[in-house]
Design a protein around this motif. Structure first.
Motif, PDB file in Angstrom:
ATOM      1  N   GLN A   1     -34.488   2.611  43.247  1.00  0.00           N
ATOM      2  CA  GLN A   1     -33.733   1.377  43.054  1.00  0.00           C
ATOM      3  C   GLN A   1     -32.821   1.456  41.831  1.00  0.00           C
ATOM      4  OE1 GLN A   1     -37.105  -1.457  43.195  1.00  0.00           O
ATOM      5  NE2 GLN A   1     -35.947  -2.489  44.789  1.00  0.00           N
ATOM      6  N   ILE A   2     -33.330   2.065  40.753  1.00  0.00           N
ATOM      7  CA  ILE A   2     -32.512   2.243  39.547  1.00  0.00           C
ATOM      8  C   ILE A   2     -31.302   3.110  39.871  1.00  0.00           C
ATOM      9  CG2 ILE A   2     -32.434   3.427  37.315  1.00  0.00           C
ATOM     10  CD1 ILE A   2     -33.694   0.778  36.987  1.00  0.00           C
ATOM     11  N   PHE A   3     -31.523   4.209  40.616  1.00  0.00           N
ATOM     12  CA  PHE A   3     -30.419   5.082  41.009  1.00  0.00           C
ATOM     13  C   PHE A   3     -29.363   4.294  41.786  1.00  0.00           C
ATOM     14  CE2 PHE A   3     -33.266   9.155  41.235  1.00  0.00           C
ATOM     15  CZ  PHE A   3     -33.277   9.199  39.859  1.00  0.00           C
ATOM     16  N   LYS A   4     -29.815   3.558  42.789  1.00  0.00           N
ATOM     17  CA  LYS A   4     -28.879   2.795  43.620  1.00  0.00           C
ATOM     18  C   LYS A   4     -28.120   1.761  42.794  1.00  0.00           C
ATOM     19  CE  LYS A   4     -30.847   0.953  47.205  1.00  0.00           C
ATOM     20  NZ  LYS A   4     -30.965   0.333  48.557  1.00  0.00           N
ATOM     21  N   LEU A   5     -28.846   1.059  41.924  1.00  0.00           N
ATOM     22  CA  LEU A   5     -28.215   0.015  41.122  1.00  0.00           C
ATOM     23  C   LEU A   5     -27.125   0.594  40.233  1.00  0.00           C
ATOM     24  CD1 LEU A   5     -28.130  -2.927  40.184  1.00  0.00           C
ATOM     25  CD2 LEU A   5     -29.919  -2.373  38.520  1.00  0.00           C
ATOM     26  N   TRP A   6     -27.409   1.738  39.603  1.00  0.00           N
ATOM     27  CA  TRP A   6     -26.411   2.356  38.724  1.00  0.00           C
ATOM     28  C   TRP A   6     -25.191   2.795  39.523  1.00  0.00           C
ATOM     29  CZ3 TRP A   6     -24.231   7.284  38.129  1.00  0.00           C
ATOM     30  CH2 TRP A   6     -23.521   7.485  36.938  1.00  0.00           C
ATOM     31  N   ILE A   7     -25.403   3.371  40.704  1.00  0.00           N
ATOM     32  CA  ILE A   7     -24.273   3.793  41.543  1.00  0.00           C
ATOM     33  C   ILE A   7     -23.483   2.575  42.011  1.00  0.00           C
ATOM     34  CG2 ILE A   7     -23.623   4.879  43.729  1.00  0.00           C
ATOM     35  CD1 ILE A   7     -25.924   6.817  43.359  1.00  0.00           C
ATOM     36  N   TYR A   8     -24.174   1.513  42.409  1.00  0.00           N
ATOM     37  CA  TYR A   8     -23.484   0.270  42.777  1.00  0.00           C
ATOM     38  C   TYR A   8     -22.540  -0.159  41.656  1.00  0.00           C
ATOM     39  CZ  TYR A   8     -26.772  -0.802  46.649  1.00  0.00           C
ATOM     40  OH  TYR A   8     -27.495  -0.795  47.796  1.00  0.00           O
ATOM     41  N   ALA A   9     -23.092  -0.186  40.429  1.00  0.00           N
ATOM     42  CA  ALA A   9     -22.305  -0.655  39.288  1.00  0.00           C
ATOM     43  C   ALA A   9     -21.141   0.282  38.980  1.00  0.00           C
ATOM     44  CB  ALA A   9     -23.207  -0.803  38.064  1.00  0.00           C
ATOM     45  N   MET A  10     -21.355   1.588  39.143  1.00  0.00           N
ATOM     46  CA  MET A  10     -20.292   2.554  38.891  1.00  0.00           C
ATOM     47  C   MET A  10     -19.164   2.418  39.911  1.00  0.00           C
ATOM     48  SD  MET A  10     -20.531   4.541  36.202  1.00  0.00           S
ATOM     49  CE  MET A  10     -19.565   5.992  36.638  1.00  0.00           C
ATOM     50  N   LEU A  11     -19.510   2.301  41.182  1.00  0.00           N
ATOM     51  CA  LEU A  11     -18.485   2.167  42.224  1.00  0.00           C
ATOM     52  C   LEU A  11     -17.788   0.809  42.123  1.00  0.00           C
ATOM     53  CD1 LEU A  11     -20.384   3.722  45.277  1.00  0.00           C
ATOM     54  CD2 LEU A  11     -18.655   4.809  43.825  1.00  0.00           C
ATOM     55  N   ASN A  12     -18.569  -0.233  41.849  1.00  0.00           N
ATOM     56  CA  ASN A  12     -18.035  -1.568  41.567  1.00  0.00           C
ATOM     57  C   ASN A  12     -17.104  -2.094  42.652  1.00  0.00           C
ATOM     58  OD1 ASN A  12     -17.848  -3.879  39.968  1.00  0.00           O
ATOM     59  ND2 ASN A  12     -16.003  -3.144  38.923  1.00  0.00           N
ATOM     60  N   ARG A  13     -17.388  -1.726  43.896  1.00  0.00           N
ATOM     61  CA  ARG A  13     -16.585  -2.221  45.015  1.00  0.00           C
ATOM     62  C   ARG A  13     -17.522  -2.572  46.157  1.00  0.00           C
ATOM     63  NH1 ARG A  13     -12.376   2.342  46.228  1.00  0.00           N
ATOM     64  NH2 ARG A  13     -11.910   0.969  47.990  1.00  0.00           N
ATOM     65  N   THR A  14     -17.574  -3.847  46.461  1.00  0.00           N
ATOM     66  CA  THR A  14     -18.513  -4.328  47.462  1.00  0.00           C
ATOM     67  C   THR A  14     -18.311  -3.652  48.805  1.00  0.00           C
ATOM     68  OG1 THR A  14     -18.535  -6.471  46.350  1.00  0.00           O
ATOM     69  CG2 THR A  14     -19.453  -6.391  48.556  1.00  0.00           C
ATOM     70  N   GLU A  15     -17.047  -3.365  49.165  1.00  0.00           N
ATOM     71  CA  GLU A  15     -16.796  -2.760  50.476  1.00  0.00           C
ATOM     72  C   GLU A  15     -17.418  -1.371  50.589  1.00  0.00           C
ATOM     73  OE1 GLU A  15     -12.828  -2.166  48.171  1.00  0.00           O
ATOM     74  OE2 GLU A  15     -14.511  -3.551  48.264  1.00  0.00           O
ATOM     75  N   LEU A  16     -17.487  -0.644  49.462  1.00  0.00           N
ATOM     76  CA  LEU A  16     -18.114   0.678  49.488  1.00  0.00           C
ATOM     77  C   LEU A  16     -19.620   0.558  49.700  1.00  0.00           C
ATOM     78  CD1 LEU A  16     -16.255   2.587  46.620  1.00  0.00           C
ATOM     79  CD2 LEU A  16     -15.859   2.725  49.083  1.00  0.00           C
ATOM     80  N   LEU A  17     -20.211  -0.442  49.099  1.00  0.00           N
ATOM     81  CA  LEU A  17     -21.642  -0.652  49.276  1.00  0.00           C
ATOM     82  C   LEU A  17     -21.952  -0.990  50.730  1.00  0.00           C
ATOM     83  CD1 LEU A  17     -22.296  -2.890  46.126  1.00  0.00           C
ATOM     84  CD2 LEU A  17     -21.926  -0.421  46.261  1.00  0.00           C
ATOM     85  N   GLU A  18     -21.118  -1.838  51.312  1.00  0.00           N
ATOM     86  CA  GLU A  18     -21.307  -2.227  52.714  1.00  0.00           C
ATOM     87  C   GLU A  18     -21.096  -1.038  53.648  1.00  0.00           C
ATOM     88  OE1 GLU A  18     -18.507  -5.370  53.099  1.00  0.00           O
ATOM     89  OE2 GLU A  18     -19.787  -6.863  52.124  1.00  0.00           O
ATOM     90  N   LEU A  19     -20.057  -0.239  53.348  1.00  0.00           N
ATOM     91  CA  LEU A  19     -19.784   0.927  54.191  1.00  0.00           C
ATOM     92  C   LEU A  19     -20.921   1.944  54.121  1.00  0.00           C
ATOM     93  CD1 LEU A  19     -15.969   1.563  53.578  1.00  0.00           C
ATOM     94  CD2 LEU A  19     -17.072   1.040  55.768  1.00  0.00           C
ATOM     95  N   ALA A  20     -21.490   2.141  52.935  1.00  0.00           N
ATOM     96  CA  ALA A  20     -22.602   3.090  52.797  1.00  0.00           C
ATOM     97  C   ALA A  20     -23.766   2.669  53.681  1.00  0.00           C
ATOM     98  CB  ALA A  20     -23.041   3.182  51.340  1.00  0.00           C
ATOM     99  N   GLY A  21     -24.065   1.380  53.694  1.00  0.00           N
ATOM    100  CA  GLY A  21     -25.139   0.880  54.545  1.00  0.00           C
ATOM    101  C   GLY A  21     -24.819   1.035  56.022  1.00  0.00           C
ATOM    102  N   GLN A  22     -23.549   0.791  56.401  1.00  0.00           N
ATOM    103  CA  GLN A  22     -23.146   0.915  57.802  1.00  0.00           C
ATOM    104  C   GLN A  22     -23.183   2.364  58.271  1.00  0.00           C
ATOM    105  OE1 GLN A  22     -19.283  -0.958  57.971  1.00  0.00           O
ATOM    106  NE2 GLN A  22     -20.100  -2.947  57.331  1.00  0.00           N
ATOM    107  N   ILE A  23     -22.738   3.288  57.401  1.00  0.00           N
ATOM    108  CA  ILE A  23     -22.762   4.705  57.777  1.00  0.00           C
ATOM    109  C   ILE A  23     -24.206   5.183  57.929  1.00  0.00           C
ATOM    110  CG2 ILE A  23     -22.215   7.048  56.993  1.00  0.00           C
ATOM    111  CD1 ILE A  23     -19.772   5.839  55.578  1.00  0.00           C
TER     112      ILE A  23
END
Length: 442
Positions: free
Chosen positions: A331-353
């Motif tokens: 969870q810490i890994f994911k949270l840090w990557i979320y914050a680094m990418l800082n783009r909601t669409e990328l987070l959504e696309l990662a889940g969809q892929i």
């Protein structure tokens, strides 16, 4: 010296707050000396100063206390000698043979006595962090908050015979983090560690040094909209200066914002603030300072790189989410990557892929083919944009239903900075693992 500048900055704010007009020497005599040096157990160490020198027999015969004699000796040195590190905190050695003699200059510089006494005040306001370094900020609110803790440290030292003294900077680090988090000053109890004196073998307690990440996190929650400039250094037998650093607190605070926005919406077990603040960084403070500014990049979690795509596919490390400890780290890994990418669409696309890859694998199993599993693994292990796009294309040729999601993904990937692609690919793998190991609903 910057310690002197900070001392004067604080003194001006303190005088205004309490309605006084003390000079730096008056503050030293009336406020600092009684708390810091009037006794055998001191709050602060200044290498080579009068407070740590043997007293002459003739001086003891005057009937004055040893502390008073040492203070008079300090005043005499300030008045009659050229400033050195023993009187002007952080300054050069007295001669050319000292370990800080590299700072010695033949140029005659007149230094006001107020500057010298202010340096003692400034050093007493430094915040110690792991790695043996101190941070000072000229923000008046912080300086006044650090000052509040002096009397508490004096109280602890008086009440605990085997508590190590001369740790004011270490104390300040723990104290200010506690106060920034809204802690009650009367309930503050720092963490201690029992140690053994090398010479006497006697047991004593030492204040633990605060992790540098904890102080940065606490500052980011208190000042979420500010970029705070601090001065980082260490004073010992040799002085080390890391220089001025910007703490990008809005960027750091993004971790807490994404925790609330992303994890809550996903229905995952929430990371607590304490669990985020316990993040183990890849970089120690000195290496983090080399970035010139401390933000999210400096807070990269330790061991994350083990899970980033590797050039040798055999070295791609999997995630075991069946263990609670591993799940928190994930969870810490994911949270840090979320914050680094800082783009909601990328987070959504990662889940969809991730979802598409799981469906793609299931479709392959129905036909008894292993090629789908292999392609899915290659997408999750892509180390370059070309490989990533090529492997998505191979999946698409066998699974046309993914066309729109893959089009959006490629469009975003080609616009992505090169150092973000491995993070995005790792995020896909994290989402893949999360979805794969979720309990199946009936």
């Amino acid at each position: 010296m910057y310690t002197s500048f900070i001392g004067k900055k604080f003194l001006s704010a303190w005088n205004t707050k309490v309605g006084k007009g003390l000079t730096a020497r008056q503050f030293f005599d009336e406020i600092m000396f009684p708390s810091f040096f009037d006794g055998e157990r001191h709050l602060m160490h200044v290498h080579g100063s009068a407070f740590f020198q043997k007293i002459a027999e003739k001086d003891l015969a005057t009937g004055k206390s040893e502390s008073e004699i040492r203070r008079e000796n300090l005043h005499k040195s300030v008045a009659t000698k050229y400033p050195s590190g023993s009187t002007f905190v952080g300054y050069a050695a007295e001669g050319t043979t000292g370990t800080t003699s590299g700072q010695v200059t033949g140029i005659s510089v007149k230094i006001d006595h107020e500057e010298i006494y202010a340096s003692w005040i400034g050093e007493a306001l430094a915040m110690g962090v792991s790695g043996g370094f101190y941070m000072i900020s000229e923000r008046e609110e912080l300086l006044l908050s650090v000052f509040e803790g002096w009397k508490i440290y004096r109280k602890f030292l008086d009440q605990t015979p085997n508590l190590k003294g001369r740790q004011i900077e270490t104390w300040n680090g723990q104290w200010i983090a506690y106060r920034l988090d809204g802690g009650d000053p009367e309930e503050f109890y720092p963490s201690f560690e029992e140690k053994t004196d090398v010479k006497t073998k006697a047991k004593y307690w030492a204040i633990n040094t605060l992790e540098w990440t904890k102080l940065v996190f606490s500052l980011s929650k208190k000042l979420p909209g500010e970029v705070l400039t601090v001065y980082a250094y260490n004073l010992s037998q040799t002085n080390t200066t890391l220089g001025f650093l910007n703490l990008n607190l809005p960027e750091v605070n993004r971790l807490f914002q994404f925790r609330d926005k992303v994890f809550l919406n996903k229905g995952e077990s929430m990371l607590t603030y304490q669990e985020i603040e316990a993040l183990e960084p890849l970089f120690n403070f000195k290496r983090a300072a080399a970035f010139g500014a401390i933000g999210l990049r400096a807070l990269e979690p330790d061991k994350l790189r083990d899970y980033l795509p590797q050039r040798d596919p055999k070295k791609n490390k999997g995630l075991n989410l069946t263990k609670a400890e591993a799940h928190k780290q994930f969870q810490i890994f994911k949270l840090w990557i979320y914050a680094m990418l800082n783009r909601t669409e990328l987070l959504e696309l990662a889940g969809q892929i991730a979802q598409i890859l799981l469906q793609f694998e299931d479709a392959g199993k129905e036909r008894g083919k292993k090629v789908n599993d292999q392609l899915s693994e290659e997408v999750q292990g892509a180390t370059s944009l070309r490989v990533f796009v090529d492997k998505l294309g191979e999946v698409l040729a066998l699974f046309p239903a993914a066309s729109e999601t893959f089009r959006k993904t490629v469009d975003n990937a080609v616009k992505m900075p090169g150092d973000q692609l491995p993070l995005f690919v790792a995020l896909i793998r994290f989402e893949y693992n999360y979805q794969k190991y979720q309990p199946k609903s009936d």
